[in-house]
Design a protein around this motif. Structure first.
Motif, short mmCIF file in Angstrom:
data_model
loop_
_atom_site.label_atom_id
_atom_site.label_comp_id
_atom_site.label_asym_id
_atom_site.label_seq_id
_atom_site.Cartn_x
_atom_site.Cartn_y
_atom_site.Cartn_z
N GLU A 46 1.09 49.37 38.60
CA GLU A 46 -0.07 50.23 38.87
C GLU A 46 0.28 50.42 40.24
O GLU A 46 1.08 49.91 40.86
N ARG B 188 -9.41 49.00 38.85
CA ARG B 188 -9.74 47.39 39.55
C ARG B 188 -9.88 47.10 40.68
O ARG B 188 -9.32 47.99 41.79
N THR C 171 -5.16 39.85 41.17
CA THR C 171 -6.78 40.12 41.94
C THR C 171 -5.77 39.14 43.45
O THR C 171 -4.89 38.90 43.48
#
Length: 648
Positions: A138, A175, A223
């Motif tokens: 990412e 996200r 996360t």
């Protein structure tokens, strides 16, 4: 043998520095970085409507990295930010970047066309991205979602975009990582991927007032654990953060708990330590997201850009020893490192903007992108730093650019006319460097005094705070102090002084005509801020600056009386100094209505004036023809008011 110079009255010298030369200025070189071994940078291409190309040096000269037509630029917080990042130290992995027209994030690999990584917004530019970092598969970054085309309202998140591009068609694949503050920088991921850090702040603070350094653990699923503050808050401004590159887990923060932006090391126990306590700045005001002045090297040292009123490159060792590179450049900007070398845009009083590659160990500096033809550099003056004392003993800093022409000097016994420059911002500074616009005046026999009035950056927090709640008072008084100091030194004559400024500098120029009617004999005013009440009102300006006046004048409505008293429009009826006013008709920051209100209040019989408007121009002129026409109008006015006949 010294060549004899002819004598002509100051202001009337013929000069090869034309208005068009001054309008072109230097190439706008920004956002330096590495792609493999190559140094790359963004460069505005005026022949292509100012498109920002990503450039690098090749054996055949400078060339674009991307295929034709891509515009590497972001509009976050309206002033922009770091718009591109190499995905690794291998050139074949390519880059991610924000494309100017649609503000989407794209990935590019050599030999291919860029492909989008982020979804399209409801309109081009609704979603803006900047300040990238790589984490696994990412790219993490700051995302700004604006509520209207003028960014009056906005919401910001740290987000993760999959590098496989699936979020381009599926917004749900983006996200959201964190949203701790109304404003944030992009995320800085710790080498090894265990933690992430960023800077945040909220209204009414500006980032040079109060910010917080935040950090969070990155969990196994990608996360974030709850973030916690490590530095900042309560009148402390953290302006940059970076992780150590040597694997030590140290987090570095450029912050000012002691009144100066110094470098602090934060080990894993969370206790900050000032590595090099000095009354000088190792950072700047965070006007653009992703600016860097402290660069961790692979061996544990830090390359730092530092100084007072200037910025030089040094290397900071773990024991606090600071060793400067022996290089004449006095301004280093947009610095980047590959862990060993440092690339940057540099300049000095004798050097226009240049991209260089420095090797601190070898002590060498190599030119990567040289300025264009320097035939006019012989007409640039040698400036000097000056510090004057105000009525209460306060220091006022300025840059003095005396008249200079290689073949001419002034008439016997004559003192030259001088222009006082009031820079914009106002929480910023101007640079003591070779500047073609200044040479336009000095090569004609007109001196320039560029005043770094109270509130300017580069001189510590106390100096910045001198402008708190006194905008329109302190800046005006400091400009007067500086030029009166020059007069007292016998370098300038009363009656031959003018003032000029744009935006916030235009505010100062108009306010100076009201406060100092006998000091200034003319003024050049560009797209000025004049009406703080309408500027602070909802919809009056973009989100980033919408509470700026809380610090400059005071909170609304508690300080409503000051908004009227400190406005340049207060007392405009008394102006008796001639001026020329330049205004873009598409300016949404300082709309034409403000300029026209000044004209309504000013009696043309007492204060003759010209009002020049330009269709298609906004806040800050982009077209060379507009700048050139404005300079001609200024020069004509100064000749009439200061007693000289400009050469044709």
């Amino acid at each position: 043998m010294t060549a004899t110079r002819d004598r002509l009255p100051y202001g009337s010298w013929p000069s090869p520095v034309t208005p068009e030369d001054a309008a072109r200025g230097d190439a706008l070189l920004e956002w330096v970085g590495f792609l493999g071994a190559d140094v790359c940078w963004t460069e505005a291409l005026p022949e292509q409507d100012g498109r920002s190309g990503l450039m690098r040096r090749t054996p055949r000269g400078t060339a674009e990295v991307l295929p034709d037509g891509w515009d590497v630029r972001t509009r976050v917080i309206e002033y922009g930010g770091r718009p591109w990042l190499a995905l690794s130290d291998r050139a074949e992995d390519g880059i991610v970047f924000t494309h100017g027209p649609d503000q989407r994030v794209y990935r590019w690999r050599p030999g291919t066309d860029p492909v989008p990584l982020s979804p399209a917004g409801a309109w081009p530019g609704e979603l803006r991205y900047a300040d990238f970092a790589v984490h696994g598969e990412e790219v993490w970054c700051l995302r700004e979602a604006v509520g209207d085309e003028h960014a009056v309202t906005a919401v910001r998140h740290l987000v993760a975009l999959p590098l496989d591009g699936r979020a381009a068609e599926d917004p749900g694949a983006v996200r959201e990582l964190a949203t701790t503050h109304h404003f944030m920088t992009g995320p800085k991921v710790e080498p090894g991927g265990g933690r992430v850090a960023w800077i945040g702040w909220n209204h009414p603070d500006m980032p040079w007032d109060t910010t917080e350094l935040m950090a969070a653990e990155i969990l196994a699923d990608g996360t974030l654990a709850p973030a916690r503050p490590l530095m900042g808050g309560d009148g402390e401004s953290v302006t940059q953060t970076e992780w150590a590159a040597d694997g030590s887990g140290t987090l570095y923060a450029v912050s000012d708990p002691d009144g100066w932006w110094n470098v602090h090391a934060i080990p894993r126990d969370g206790t900050p330590r000032n590595l090099c306590p000095r009354p000088e700045e190792f950072g700047e005001a965070l006007w653009r997201i992703g600016l860097r002045w402290c660069l961790p090297l692979l061996d544990g040292r830090l390359a730092v850009v530092h100084g007072v009123g200037e910025r030089r490159l040094g290397v900071l060792a773990a024991d606090g020893t600071l060793t400067d590179l022996a290089d004449p450049a006095t301004e280093w900007h947009f610095a980047a490192t590959d862990g060993r070398r440092v690339a940057a845009v540099v300049s000095s009083p004798a050097q226009r903007r240049t991209v260089v590659l420095a090797d601190p160990d070898e002590g060498t500096v190599e030119v990567v992108r040289a300025p264009a033809d320097g035939a006019l550099d012989a007409y640039a003056t040698v400036p000097a730093r000056r510090t004057y004392r105000g009525p209460d003993g306060e220091r006022v800093h300025a840059h003095a650019y005396p008249p200079h022409h290689p073949g001419l000097t002034g008439a016997d016994g004559e003192l030259p006319p001088w222009l006082v420059f009031a820079h914009g911002g106002p929480t910023s500074r101007s640079h003591l460097v070779l500047n073609q616009e200044i040479s336009f005046f000095t090569s004609r026999g007109i001196g320039v005094l560029d005043v770094q009035y109270g509130g300017s950056t580069g001189y510590g927090r106390d100096y910045r705070e001198r402008l708190r709640h006194t905008w329109g008072v302190t800046d005006v008084a400091d400009c007067a102090t500086a030029i009166r100091g020059l007069i007292a030194e016998g370098l300038a004559a009363p009656g031959r002084i003018a003032i000029r400024g744009g935006s916030a500098g235009g505010w100062t120029a108009v306010a100076s005509l009201v406060a100092e009617p006998d000091l200034y004999r003319a003024a050049g005013i560009y797209y000025p801020v004049l009406d703080p009440v309408s500027w602070r009102a909802e919809g009056g300006t973009h989100d980033f600056e919408s509470r700026y006046l809380d610090g400059l004048i005071g909170p609304w409505p508690e300080a409503a009386d000051r908004y009227g008293k400190q406005s340049p429009l207060s007392g405009a009826e008394s102006i008796r100094t001639p001026f020329v006013l330049m205004q873009g008709l598409d300016d949404t920051v300082c709309p034409p209505a403000q300029a026209e209100r000044l004209l309504e209040l000013t009696d043309p019989a007492r204060a003759p004036h010209r009002y020049l408007t330009f269709e298609g121009e906004g806040h800050g002129f982009r077209r060379s023809a507009t700048v050139a026409d404005s300079l001609r109008a200024e020069l004509r006015l100064y000749g009439q008011a200061l007693g000289f006949t400009p050469a044709h």
